[in-house]
Design a protein around this motif. Sequence first.
Motif, PDB file in Angstrom:
ATOM      1  N   LEU A 119      49.896  22.045  17.230  1.00  0.00           N
ATOM      2  CA  LEU A 119      50.535  22.876  18.240  1.00  0.00           C
ATOM      3  C   LEU A 119      51.729  23.637  17.662  1.00  0.00           C
ATOM      4  O   LEU A 119      51.907  24.834  17.915  1.00  0.00           O
ATOM      5  CB  LEU A 119      50.968  22.024  19.427  1.00  0.00           C
ATOM      6  N   ILE A 120      52.552  22.942  16.880  1.00  0.00           N
ATOM      7  CA  ILE A 120      53.730  23.591  16.295  1.00  0.00           C
ATOM      8  C   ILE A 120      53.306  24.698  15.337  1.00  0.00           C
ATOM      9  O   ILE A 120      53.833  25.813  15.358  1.00  0.00           O
ATOM     10  CB  ILE A 120      54.619  22.562  15.568  1.00  0.00           C
ATOM     11  N   ILE A 156      58.966  25.049  18.384  1.00  0.00           N
ATOM     12  CA  ILE A 156      58.614  23.780  19.038  1.00  0.00           C
ATOM     13  C   ILE A 156      58.806  23.996  20.535  1.00  0.00           C
ATOM     14  O   ILE A 156      59.897  23.832  21.087  1.00  0.00           O
ATOM     15  CB  ILE A 156      59.495  22.622  18.536  1.00  0.00           C
ATOM     16  N   ALA A 179      50.745  17.175  17.507  1.00  0.00           N
ATOM     17  CA  ALA A 179      52.007  17.912  17.476  1.00  0.00           C
ATOM     18  C   ALA A 179      52.012  18.945  16.352  1.00  0.00           C
ATOM     19  O   ALA A 179      52.447  20.093  16.538  1.00  0.00           O
ATOM     20  CB  ALA A 179      53.180  16.948  17.312  1.00  0.00           C
ATOM     21  N   THR A 186      54.680  20.922  23.372  1.00  0.00           N
ATOM     22  CA  THR A 186      54.401  20.069  22.211  1.00  0.00           C
ATOM     23  C   THR A 186      54.859  18.633  22.427  1.00  0.00           C
ATOM     24  O   THR A 186      54.062  17.698  22.288  1.00  0.00           O
ATOM     25  CB  THR A 186      55.042  20.673  20.946  1.00  0.00           C
TER      26      THR A 186
END
Length: 855
Positions: free
Chosen positions: A34-35, A358, A31, A362
Amino acid sequence: MLKATLRSFLAHKGRLALSALAVVLSVAFVAGSLIFSDTVTRTFDRLFASTSADVTLEPKQDLKSSRAAGAVETVPAALKDRVAKVEGVAAAHADVSVENVVVVDGHNKSVGPTTGAPTIATSWYVTHRSPVKLTSGHAPRGAGEALLDADTADKRHVRIGDTLTVQAQPGTFRVRVVGIATFTTTNPGAALVFLDPAVAARELLGSAGRATSISVDAAQGVTDAELKRRVGETIGTGTYDLKTAGEQAKSAAAQLGGFLDVIKYVMLGFAGIAVLVGVFLIVNTFSMLIAQRTRELGLLRALGADRRQVRRSVLTEAVLLGVTGSTLGLAAGIGLAFGLIRLMSAFGMNLKATEMVIGWPTPVAAYAVGVGVTFVAAYLPARRAAAVSPMAALADAEVAGVGKPLKVRAIVGGVVGAAGAAALAGSAAATKTAPAAAQLGLGVVLTLIATVIAGPLLVRPVIRVLGGAFPAVFGSVGRMSQRNALRNPRRTGATAAALMVGLALVGGMSVASASMSASFDQRIDKTLGADFVVQNDNFMPFTKEITDKVRGTEGVRLVVRQRYAPVAVRLPDGTRVTTTAAGYDPRIEEVAHVTYTAGSGAAALADGGLGMDADFARDHDVRLGSTLPVEFPGGHRAEMRVGALTKQGGGDGFGMQGGLFFGIGTVEKYVPGGQDGTLYVKRASGTGADLLRSRLERTLEPYPQVRVRDQADYKKLVHDQIAVLLYLVYALLGLAIVIAVLGVVNTLALSVVERTREIGLLRAIGLSRRQLRRMIRLESVVIAVFGAVLGLGLGLVWGVCVQRVLALRGMTALAFPWGTIVAVVIGSAVVGIVAALLPALRASRMNVLAAIAHE
């Protein structure tokens, strides 16, 4: 069954907590990566979109000069006037922007970034697209004045009125800071120096009639695409590149993408390690929980639950664990991304945490990883639970595998291991890099799987050896700790496997890095004949005046220049190779030991000559005397004759892919305006090395970015670069060890619960609390060292095979980092002691009578 499942999950939530941590860590890295990448991408997309001109005219970029070449491609500044007359053009500006500059303050300190971001000198004019605004002082007016961006000024303590020295390709000049410009958008981390437009062209490009690009603004109602078409019709589309704002932003984002990919893949590597090691932890945890609940599951079967319901019940618990871990991991990932954004700000890339992105992929990825991992890891234990007989409710049966034969594991592990060993052997025996690397990857995966499968088979023989001294040193406590580790080979093997994965990775990479360092040392000793090498800190080229100063230093007998040039070569087998070639002065043999397999250096360095690595030439049907078409930046082309073939070791010698090199006169002819990247210096007879070094360093004092290195310095530089890769591996190891410690803690904690009655009986017949704690600590140590021995053994085999593949690229030395290996084994014993602290303390605090009465 649903009620029973939920109550069981809540009843065992403490025992599942450590497994949930493994899920949290893996999801957090997925996460967070990706963020962070989404946030950076969105931020820079907005930056590029808001600062790009409606249409930008640039030099043709079929083969663009790299920063390493030092040349700046330009267009005639007069194009601005032609473009301004095109219908639909509101305004046109001749831009000057170069990155091959060094800016030094009054204390002889570089004001540029130390993070690899460029120092950019550019022309100052204000439009609605400007990324900065003047916040103090005034705009530069004529020669000798400049603006500096506020972030650099604050970081380097530069104030209005200070004098800066700018080292550019045409020459060095001084400016006084007359104003400070503040970023209105995201600061990408670069240092910006703004000059008067006419001064910028003259001082940075050497001519007031040149520009690096032409920016064009569209009139009201004219689209970017239409404006691009009209400009193209006026000036022609074959000579220059025309890009709309969207195309320019996309191109800039693509260049940034390489930087983002590095961060993303590193973090996903951490996530992968967390997932891999976490699988072992979760499998072990569920296996032990099911073993402890044998009577409970048997009772459910006796009450009418069928196998499918029991299996579904266990998998439901796994999904609940995955959902909980994924939720916490997603929150931790947001925190990790926030920390990365703050870290980038510390390095000069001012991202805003308030603009964190976000996207919907995600959370989807987070829950897919978290729930997927726990579901897959719990599937085998769930099947084992479904096999519990209703009669198990009447007995103390255990389904965790105690006493069950390991024949299936032996057969499967043997077959997979043999396939993996064959692949590794194939990689070591291969003669070409690509197939060798493919076989190496396959072999690593298969041998890792085989070791995990067959690990329990090795438990008894290896732990008997590792714990052989326990009875003699620790008496009956040592004997019991050894037997506890031997009691359930499956459990011991699974617990040790988590540690084994990380240590196998570290063992393999340590051997590979030690071998690379030794190979580079050999190559430097063998090829470098210069007394000193003069280079920039960041390996970028430097100005001609530095070369002249080095040549004029007392005690210097010879200076051989090296320049880089991006080229494209059409080879006889039809392949078109784009690479970076090197240009050298004619006396290269005096500063480097070049091994020629055919031809001579004089022929390669002559006008129209070319040198090439012999192995590369053989692979592409090139012969001595072959004539090859070579393309240079700016559309320059030449037919060049191969005058020498050299033994450079995989084609990585002085050049890059293919080891291409030619005379520096060729580079000056086809890449005009280039700069020297390296100087090889030989001292005059009668001048000591230390004396010449001190003279060179004194000569180069005004150039703080330039370094003088001898062979020992050069070796250290290579070792430091290789160490960066090792630091990443050690970080991965650290994460693997953290999760492995959780696994050992979980195993011991559940083992203590499982052996509650046994511990009570031992205490009743005289085992002291101190002896009980020691017994559990010794059990933990022997399991951890067992994992270390397996991991290091496997890693050393991998490392040897990696070295054999690297040997195809000229890195022929094999070295073993024995200090690292010994430290890892000792560290594993310490890990075992640390992991046993809480379970041992908990066991020693049990009430003896309650433990004896425990069912």
